[in-house]
Design a protein around this motif. Sequence first.
Motif, PDB file in Angstrom:
ATOM      1  N   ARG A  18       0.742  -0.996   0.271  1.00  0.00           N
ATOM      2  CA  ARG A  18       0.095  -0.100   0.068  1.00  0.00           C
ATOM      3  C   ARG A  18       0.537   1.136  -0.602  1.00  0.00           C
ATOM      4  NH1 ARG A  18      -4.399  -1.547   4.810  1.00  0.00           N
ATOM      5  NH2 ARG A  18      -2.326  -2.807   5.496  1.00  0.00           N
ATOM      6  N   VAL A  19       2.067   1.366  -0.920  1.00  0.00           N
ATOM      7  CA  VAL A  19       2.618   2.348  -0.961  1.00  0.00           C
ATOM      8  C   VAL A  19       2.312   3.069  -2.075  1.00  0.00           C
ATOM      9  CG1 VAL A  19       4.869   3.009  -1.405  1.00  0.00           C
ATOM     10  CG2 VAL A  19       5.224   1.242   0.532  1.00  0.00           C
ATOM     11  N   ARG A  20       1.521   3.992  -1.810  1.00  0.00           N
ATOM     12  CA  ARG A  20       1.418   4.944  -2.993  1.00  0.00           C
ATOM     13  C   ARG A  20       1.855   5.079  -4.261  1.00  0.00           C
ATOM     14  NH1 ARG A  20      -2.727   9.264  -2.623  1.00  0.00           N
ATOM     15  NH2 ARG A  20      -3.767   7.006  -1.300  1.00  0.00           N
ATOM     16  N   GLY A  21       3.416   5.442  -4.076  1.00  0.00           N
ATOM     17  CA  GLY A  21       3.782   5.585  -5.359  1.00  0.00           C
ATOM     18  C   GLY A  21       4.223   5.081  -5.855  1.00  0.00           C
ATOM     19  N   LEU A  22       4.092   3.297  -5.890  1.00  0.00           N
ATOM     20  CA  LEU A  22       4.788   2.038  -6.085  1.00  0.00           C
ATOM     21  C   LEU A  22       2.789   1.687  -6.760  1.00  0.00           C
ATOM     22  CD1 LEU A  22       6.335   0.154  -3.717  1.00  0.00           C
ATOM     23  CD2 LEU A  22       7.139   1.259  -5.566  1.00  0.00           C
ATOM     24  N   GLN A  23       1.803   2.028  -6.228  1.00  0.00           N
ATOM     25  CA  GLN A  23       0.769   2.032  -7.326  1.00  0.00           C
ATOM     26  C   GLN A  23       0.511   2.872  -8.006  1.00  0.00           C
ATOM     27  OE1 GLN A  23      -1.580   2.070  -3.512  1.00  0.00           O
ATOM     28  NE2 GLN A  23      -2.570   0.455  -3.482  1.00  0.00           N
ATOM     29  N   GLU A  24       1.051   3.824  -7.879  1.00  0.00           N
ATOM     30  CA  GLU A  24       0.726   4.260  -9.305  1.00  0.00           C
ATOM     31  C   GLU A  24       2.036   4.471 -10.482  1.00  0.00           C
ATOM     32  OE1 GLU A  24      -0.684   7.505  -9.485  1.00  0.00           O
ATOM     33  OE2 GLU A  24      -1.149   8.457  -7.372  1.00  0.00           O
ATOM     34  N   GLU A  25       3.014   4.415  -9.675  1.00  0.00           N
ATOM     35  CA  GLU A  25       3.877   3.919 -11.464  1.00  0.00           C
ATOM     36  C   GLU A  25       3.285   2.761 -11.898  1.00  0.00           C
ATOM     37  OE1 GLU A  25       8.257   1.902 -11.817  1.00  0.00           O
ATOM     38  OE2 GLU A  25       8.210   3.204  -9.684  1.00  0.00           O
ATOM     39  N   LEU A  26       2.349   1.151 -10.861  1.00  0.00           N
ATOM     40  CA  LEU A  26       2.657   0.556 -11.515  1.00  0.00           C
ATOM     41  C   LEU A  26       1.139   0.905 -12.790  1.00  0.00           C
ATOM     42  CD1 LEU A  26       3.653  -2.684 -12.224  1.00  0.00           C
ATOM     43  CD2 LEU A  26       2.070  -3.464 -10.170  1.00  0.00           C
ATOM     44  N   ALA A  27       0.491   1.720 -12.300  1.00  0.00           N
ATOM     45  CA  ALA A  27      -0.697   2.154 -12.825  1.00  0.00           C
ATOM     46  C   ALA A  27      -0.631   2.710 -14.161  1.00  0.00           C
ATOM     47  CB  ALA A  27      -1.602   2.756 -11.789  1.00  0.00           C
ATOM     48  N   SER A  28       0.558   3.311 -13.841  1.00  0.00           N
ATOM     49  CA  SER A  28       0.754   4.840 -14.720  1.00  0.00           C
ATOM     50  C   SER A  28       0.979   3.445 -16.265  1.00  0.00           C
ATOM     51  CB  SER A  28       1.553   5.426 -14.235  1.00  0.00           C
ATOM     52  OG  SER A  28       1.757   6.215 -13.242  1.00  0.00           O
ATOM     53  N   ASN A  29       1.861   3.142 -15.565  1.00  0.00           N
ATOM     54  CA  ASN A  29       2.690   1.814 -16.895  1.00  0.00           C
ATOM     55  C   ASN A  29       2.003   1.113 -17.760  1.00  0.00           C
ATOM     56  OD1 ASN A  29       5.545   3.163 -15.704  1.00  0.00           O
ATOM     57  ND2 ASN A  29       6.286   0.553 -14.226  1.00  0.00           N
ATOM     58  N   LEU A  30       0.877   0.803 -16.597  1.00  0.00           N
ATOM     59  CA  LEU A  30      -0.003  -0.290 -17.792  1.00  0.00           C
ATOM     60  C   LEU A  30      -1.290   0.714 -18.332  1.00  0.00           C
ATOM     61  CD1 LEU A  30      -1.933  -2.295 -14.686  1.00  0.00           C
ATOM     62  CD2 LEU A  30      -0.859  -3.283 -16.209  1.00  0.00           C
ATOM     63  N   THR A  31      -1.121   1.849 -17.587  1.00  0.00           N
ATOM     64  CA  THR A  31      -1.983   2.888 -18.597  1.00  0.00           C
ATOM     65  C   THR A  31      -1.521   3.354 -20.492  1.00  0.00           C
ATOM     66  OG1 THR A  31      -2.941   3.972 -16.355  1.00  0.00           O
ATOM     67  CG2 THR A  31      -3.435   5.359 -19.113  1.00  0.00           C
TER      68      THR A  31
END
Length: 470
Positions: free
Chosen positions: A289-302
């Motif tokens: 639940r580290v927001r920055g890591l969630q954002e990074e992976l979600a951005s890559n998927l996007t």
Amino acid sequence: MADVHDEDDETKTLKIIAENIRRIEELLRFLPLHESTVNDLRSKIGLLRTIVLEQRAPAFALVGRRGAGKSSLVNALFGAKMAEVGHVKAQTGRATWFVHKTDRGAIDILDTRGMQEGSSPEEKDAARDAVASIVVELKKKTPDVIVFLVKATEVDSAIDADLEALERVYAEIEREHRFRPPLVAIATHCDVLEPKGTHLHHPEREPAEDIEEKLARVSQVEHHLEGKIKDRPKLAPHLVWTRGISTYMSFKDGGEIRADERWRIEELVTTLFKYLPDAGRGTFVRIARVRGLQEELASNLTRATATLCAGVAALPIPVADLIPITTLQVTLIAAIAWLSGRPLDRKAATEFLGALGVNVGVAFAFREGARALIKFVFPGAGGMISGAVAFAGTLAIGAAARSYFLRGATIEEAKQAFADTKKSAEKEAEAGAEAEASEPKAPDAPRQLPGAPAENPDDVARKRRNWEIN
């Protein structure tokens, strides 16, 4: 019963996503695109498949002497009492793959016996020593990352014997699995370094000079530990990170947290994420639940999904891309929601798309119809224009999903994120499409997609010469 229902829905969603990805892979054969672009699209599909369909528990091996803080690290990673901590005698018995399960997923941790034990562990183990115990478990599974732990106060105290044992562990992994995992070295118990009463986890509450002194001691410890490992040719190539940390947490009998003095744990989590294979990253960010890591992976998927949508939109057959593009966008939303900790639910993702006003109603039908019409009226450039629209729209949907699911924004705020991103992405994509359209090409020449890597200039020049000659 609700959990079983959620699991059934998730299984059904995974099957639908798998079938749709298979269909999209088949469509790649018909795309009038550069070979390099098609290969890039295949890699994007691979990323989507790996993170969403091939997800698994990440695996870490914790290696260190008695009292180094292996069990404490397990507790610190999850912020809860997951492993017993031995205060007097060596606590951990035989090396065991410890499975941490929550509703967000599971993480496998090889919690090992302490090396150089002065007494028998509280838990029983038939192995002759700590390394032999570790080797037995390593035959069952290979860790993604090895974490070597040593007390900050013991980095120069018989550490050579610990490192020799670590070399043996690496040799066994290579023999069994033909693989040498990245090595993360951490000095634990930095909270007890002088000045002992200075708390690193709340530096704003301490005198600046005390914090500076303590951080200087931590730096010395890190430098010494890193030097010791880099002096060993069998270990040095695999060392990726060396830091001092604090894992101290105290729990009441019922498991409630009495004290929490963790320091640099989020930095450690970020490093572990960096060296995980893609298949283990999704589950890890859900649990950590580290927001920055969630954002990074979600951005890559996007970005990957947006490029795929642009590729599908380049198909020369009008209307044929509508269902695949919508399917990809729904899959993207479901994946981002899943990364946030929610169940993988295609229906909920579709409802979110509808709440944005993107996938329902006359306006959407008109926009989709307009994209298809472009191909009828402008069959040559239509694919590029349609691809630009699909690319921008998908980037915007991903931005809205990240805003809503990861940052807790309202649906109105998510709509604004969609509008803002779509506007800027359309400018970017249309500029690329116009530049591509202005280049002289044969009528059936392959095209370049928004978000895809540029073709080699030499290849472009060669194709242009061949076309002009012919």
